[in-house]
Scaffold this active site. Structure first.
Site, mmCIF file in Angstrom:
data_model
loop_
_atom_site.group_PDB
_atom_site.id
_atom_site.type_symbol
_atom_site.label_atom_id
_atom_site.label_comp_id
_atom_site.label_asym_id
_atom_site.label_seq_id
_atom_site.Cartn_x
_atom_site.Cartn_y
_atom_site.Cartn_z
ATOM 1 N N LYS B 116 0.800 -1.224 0.000
ATOM 2 C CA LYS B 116 0.000 0.000 0.000
ATOM 3 C C LYS B 116 0.837 1.280 0.000
ATOM 4 C CE LYS B 116 -3.558 -2.607 -0.071
ATOM 5 N NZ LYS B 116 -4.203 -2.826 -1.396
ATOM 6 N N GLU B 200 -2.014 7.335 8.160
ATOM 7 C CA GLU B 200 -2.496 8.465 7.370
ATOM 8 C C GLU B 200 -3.357 9.338 8.272
ATOM 9 O OE1 GLU B 200 -3.343 6.116 3.126
ATOM 10 O OE2 GLU B 200 -5.002 6.825 4.361
ATOM 11 N N HIS B 235 -15.675 -1.154 7.093
ATOM 12 C CA HIS B 235 -14.987 -1.245 5.807
ATOM 13 C C HIS B 235 -15.559 -2.324 4.889
ATOM 14 C CE1 HIS B 235 -12.275 1.474 7.789
ATOM 15 N NE2 HIS B 235 -12.120 0.595 8.757
ATOM 16 N N ARG B 292 -8.464 -5.822 -9.731
ATOM 17 C CA ARG B 292 -9.331 -6.961 -10.048
ATOM 18 C C ARG B 292 -10.738 -6.436 -10.320
ATOM 19 N NH1 ARG B 292 -12.337 -6.399 -5.570
ATOM 20 N NH2 ARG B 292 -11.250 -5.835 -3.660
#
Lengths: 162, 492, 492, 162
Positions: B116, B200, B235, B292
């Site tokens: 990531k 973050e 999420h 994907r």
């Protein structure tokens, strides 16, 4: 035969007489009932058309016109029995809804749990799930143990009236 | 085009891929675990091969066994669907080594986007805005503490190696930081075998907006509009829609352009999705690229009229994009509701078991992508997604109305599903006016005012008195049941 | 918008109308005959009232009883669907007299278009080409003989009062003329109570092309593209598609303009269809106007993105057209297959009975409008249409591929259906290249080379040995059936 | 057990042994059979996946991978019986598929009808329908009479071997 039904927040009294006549809370209603399939019914009550699909039994959960509702029915004989015992005192079983790992147990045997309180936490399908009780009661039996692997349907606790 | 495609997946997405293959005249090979012997994807495919017992590690994640079936059956391509091996570069390598085309991006692009922070650096270098935060992952708690201080709370800790919410923690208060770092590292280590974290700045009240893009590896790249996927719980997406109700034409163009830049920078080929956060001021930040097919691809298909799975197969077979960016015309509005075997009334706890009866919705504007059938058994081993309802309308209001109608028609007996949540959301004022963000589900569900049953409670009560009889045998339409039963009762 | 709509129909179209009402937030009242107590339209509606026994004359055609239900339930509109009372001006009058809106054209327009030679005169006066033939119907055989001589054989005899192929005869040879006149008059008299006939020149190898139009009664009129409905058997449509594979942009514009002229000339309000014949040279001739919703309306909905039933309701409620002609954008190609309870292997003889199992298709590009459900009983009293499959694709090839896939997924047990015919046609070279006309079915069906079963004959044989056991109880997935059964056989 | 099956133009011999092994025309095949529901089966034969739904019984009509086929099965005992009688001599009944009116009768008792020949014309659901025979035979019994109203299922004729 007289039935007492609880559906969501609604309670109603249903009288069914021998020729199929229905009274709801005393008011007579024209009822036309058709069974469409093993789990699907159509009921036309005074012109209103309702479709009812049975989703689960015990407790009976149905889909009524596109809403899931739990229907609690007792006929007058059952009610009389419950009445004598003073309220709904039937013990309630907490069972594992699926295989998984008990990661925490939140009650002890003999302890009183409030409605909605969690008995234990089950990790299954990569998620942690709280197994809660539907009404206040005392933990009569506790089988759940932290760290134990369980199968779906395994009895974890029995909650009885205080 | 390929002659034969192996579908390395299960459930609704395996059925979806088989349908695309059939439309293209391509033969299909299904693989299955013991839990899926009777599944639709096994019955719909031309060939079917057992992989092993139910657990994914012994079936749908077995790289060697799957590549073996591909080689044995003469399949010239493998479509991995989503989840399972879809973002696993080793699987893509193994396919390549066996001379079987992998329907997805090249392993190089997969690797460049899979770590990531590497993806964040790639985005930064391509001039795509990223959320303030680390560009290198670390296993040093002290480093993370320093960076948290520099960025300022709240922050999000994230696992460098994976997604799906694993190893992710929002930290609002400094006192939570050390514990959160420990927990997240533990989770990341056990989920991905890599404890590395980065962090973050936390973007409050953000929207999760993603852009579908396609690239043919010959310079042809196009983006196909955005999807708002903010409606998530932990999420996990629940509802997606396109276009995003908060996205204006200017933002849409900026996001599309950013997606194309990311695709170019990573050497991307095939279909991919660039995920962004959009804050309350309309500023957007790159999150990650999903290399994907996405679960929610049908909303883009509805709006653009493009069959994304067929397009994936064409690209993997070496064909150029059959359209340019200017040919992409969006029409109307589409919403998807994920019907999962989870009980929304009990914290979305998974549900499993036999489905004795199912009725899927139909009619104008409704598409159903489903793995359901009467008699299906929902296993505990896999993702709980059962079916997707997609409603398409001329505008958002029509799409919502059609989805509400479709939800009402749907019946799934035997397991709990997310349908009651969807029925709530599709009628909830904030959702209906498009005013929602990633915090919506936590703020709105469970509903403080539970849905009231219709005026049909008396009808349900009547059925309840009949349905509790154990001797009531299945029958077809039988209008006399009621009277007979009433007489029986009287005789009891 | 209306508060409550009574749906004066049954089957798939009643379900279709209820869905549109639900999308608009309008309450619905179903009516039903004794054959339909368990039908989907009864279960999907908010209210349901019995009309009478199964025969249409005692139920769905009972004007008084239906208007009564509308008045009693406070319905402010009646949607008649197609067939039954949909083109009956007396019914429209009765609704008006009861203060209930009729969702359809005004009785004046219905009457102007209902008598077929009156409609021909109207078309002629509006400058729309008609086939050479009579402009006045007659019961005089001598008059018909004179006109046949004047026009020249072959001719078509048609009943002035009705449609649906009743009282219609193609006459190729003069010696057949007298007999055909007698037969057609007899048929017309018994079907419509009116023996009047007219005749037209027979157009060989014609295409049946129709144009959907909508008019709001305030001057707003638009046409929504054409449908090719040439694939008929004895004037019963089997497959429809839009756009027509033989229609070019110039012809399309001409047909659309003609439809608008007919709508204007007849004072039409609401949705209607202008039917034309197009000959091999591309010349077109007016046939008739269907002053109601058509069975095949979904192909137009797929291509234009417009919900025609919702639009009908809006217009009937006094709303103006929400778009202009320029806003009508067609996208892609749509095909509809009618799944009827008829046996295509035995001359499309109707089939009736219990449907113990049904599986409808789904997935990308597929819409199903259906009245089917497991346990449904197909009555003998009504039109045999059970369900409609609609496939939409970016182009005709994609629509055909998707329809073939959908047909393959469909299972209707218990009654014979038109599915085998559709499977034949969708793979037949002439149909696939769009080279078909109204003579297609007679020329191609039954197929001289019947479809060969797949390589699965051995699999079917295996099931046959199991399925013939009467004691084989229903079960869910049971992989051990086979071995147990084999053992039982060995022990016999 | 050995079966003789006719499916469309194909004829095949099926050997099923006691442990589920299958041979088709003598060649052994790996067979994996799963029953999905009362009328639906999944059969994987040497890797090829087939879905079979039972549409009608007697004669058995199934949907095989999206094609309707009639499967005629006889086990070796039945075949022996038929063999002794010389070919398939089971009489065939022509019944009204639905209520309607017999508008014409095309055969007489004792007459031979060719395969596909029509016994009578039934008007039903506003259409004329020819009721045909599936194989050549002699009209052993004739019940159909022109002008008669019949109910669905009514026997109209029995066709026997010549």
């Amino acid at each position: 035969m007289r039935y007492r039904c609880r559906i969501g927040a609604r309670e109603l009294e249903l009288d069914v007489d021998a020729d199929g006549g229905v009274r709801v809370d005393g008011a007579p209603l024209e009822a036309d009932v058709a069974r469409i399939g093993p789990l699907v019914w159509s009921v036309i009550l005074a012109g209103r058309s309702h479709e009812i699909a049975v989703l689960e039994r015990e407790p009976l959960r149905v889909r009524l016109d596109g809403r899931d509702v739990v229907v609690d029915v007792a006929d007058e004989r059952e009610r009389a029995a419950i009445g004598r015992a003073g309220g709904d005192t039937r013990p309630y079983e907490v069972r594992a809804p699926m295989p998984g790992l008990i990661v925490a147990v939140h009650v002890r045997e003999g302890e009183v749990v409030e409605a909605g309180g969690s008995v234990c936490t089950l990790e299954a399908m990569k998620m942690e799930n709280e197994l809660t009780v539907p009404r206040r009661g005392r933990v009569a039996t506790l089988r759940a143990a932290a760290g134990a692997k369980v199968n779906g349907g395994d009895l974890l606790a029995v909650i009885a009236a205080e | 085009m390929f002659k034969k495609v192996l579908v390395a997946n299960r459930g609704e997405i395996a059925v979806r891929i088989i349908r695309a293959c059939r439309d293209l005249g391509v033969a299909t090979v299904a693989v299955y675990s013991d839990a899926d012997r009777g599944a639709l994807h096994v019955r719909f495919a031309d060939e079917a091969y057992r992989l092993g017992p139910a657990p994914s590690s012994e079936s749908y994640l077995k790289v060697g066994a799957i590549v073996d079936v591909a080689r044995r059956t003469g399949a010239d391509a493998v479509h991995p669907g989503y989840g399972f091996l879809s973002e696993n570069p080793h699987f893509a390598d193994a396919c390549a080594a066996a001379g079987v085309a992998f329907v997805g991006p090249p392993p190089t692009a997969m690797r460049a986007l899979g770590e990531k922070t590497a993806a964040r650096r790639l985005a930064r270098d391509a001039g795509v805005p990223t959320v303030a935060g680390l560009m290198q992952a670390t296993t040093e708690a002290s480093q993370l503490r320093r960076d948290a201080a520099a960025i300022g709370l709240p922050v999000v800790l994230k696992a460098a190696a994976g997604g799906g919410g694993k190893g992710m923690r929002v930290v609002q208060d400094e006192r939570e930081l050390d514990g959160a770092i420990r927990n997240a590292m533990g989770e990341a280590a056990s989920a991905f075998g890599d404890a590395s974290l980065y962090l973050e700045r936390y973007v409050a009240q953000a929207r999760h907006i993603e852009v579908q893009f396609v690239a043919d590896g010959r310079g042809g790249i196009a983006w196909l509009g955005e999807r708002d996927c903010s409606l998530q719980r932990r999420h996990q997406k629940l509802i997606e829609e396109s276009p995003g109700p908060s996205v204006d034409e200017r933002l849409r163009e900026q996001l599309g352009e950013a997606a194309v830049r990311l695709a170019r920078a990573s050497g991307y080929v095939n279909a991919g999705t660039a995920e962004f956060l959009v804050d309350v001021n309309g500023a957007f930040y790159f999150l990650e690229v999903n290399a994907r097919l996405q679960v929610e691809h049908p909303v883009t298909e509805a709006v653009t009229g493009i069959d994304l799975v067929a397009l994936q197969l064409r690209i993997a077979a070496g064909e150029p994009l059959p359209f340019t960016q200017d040919d992409v015309v969006r029409r109307g509005h589409a919403i998807e509701c994920r019907i999962s075997a989870e009980d929304p009334e009990r914290g979305f706890v998974p549900s499993a078991g036999l489905i004795p009866f199912v009725r899927e919705p139909a009619g104008p504007g409704i598409r159903v992508d489903s793995a359901l059938y009467p008699g299906a058994v929902v296993p505990t081993e896999y993702d709980p997604l059962l079916a997707k309802l997609i409603a398409h309308g001329r505008d958002r209001a029509e799409a919502i109305a059609r989805m509400r109608r479709a939800l009402r028609e749907t019946v799934v007996a035997g397991v709990r599903t997310t349908i009651p949540f969807h029925e709530f959301a599709l009628a909830e004022p904030d959702f209906v006016r498009g005013a929602y963000d990633t915090e919506y589900v936590a703020a709105h569900w469970p509903s403080p005012t539970p849905a009231q049953p219709s005026d049909g409670v008396a009808a349900a009560a009547v059925v309840a008195t009949l349905a509790r009889r154990r001797h009531a045998e299945p029958s077809t339409t039988d209008a006399s049941t009621w009277r007979r039963s009433a007489r029986e009762d009287a005789l009891r």
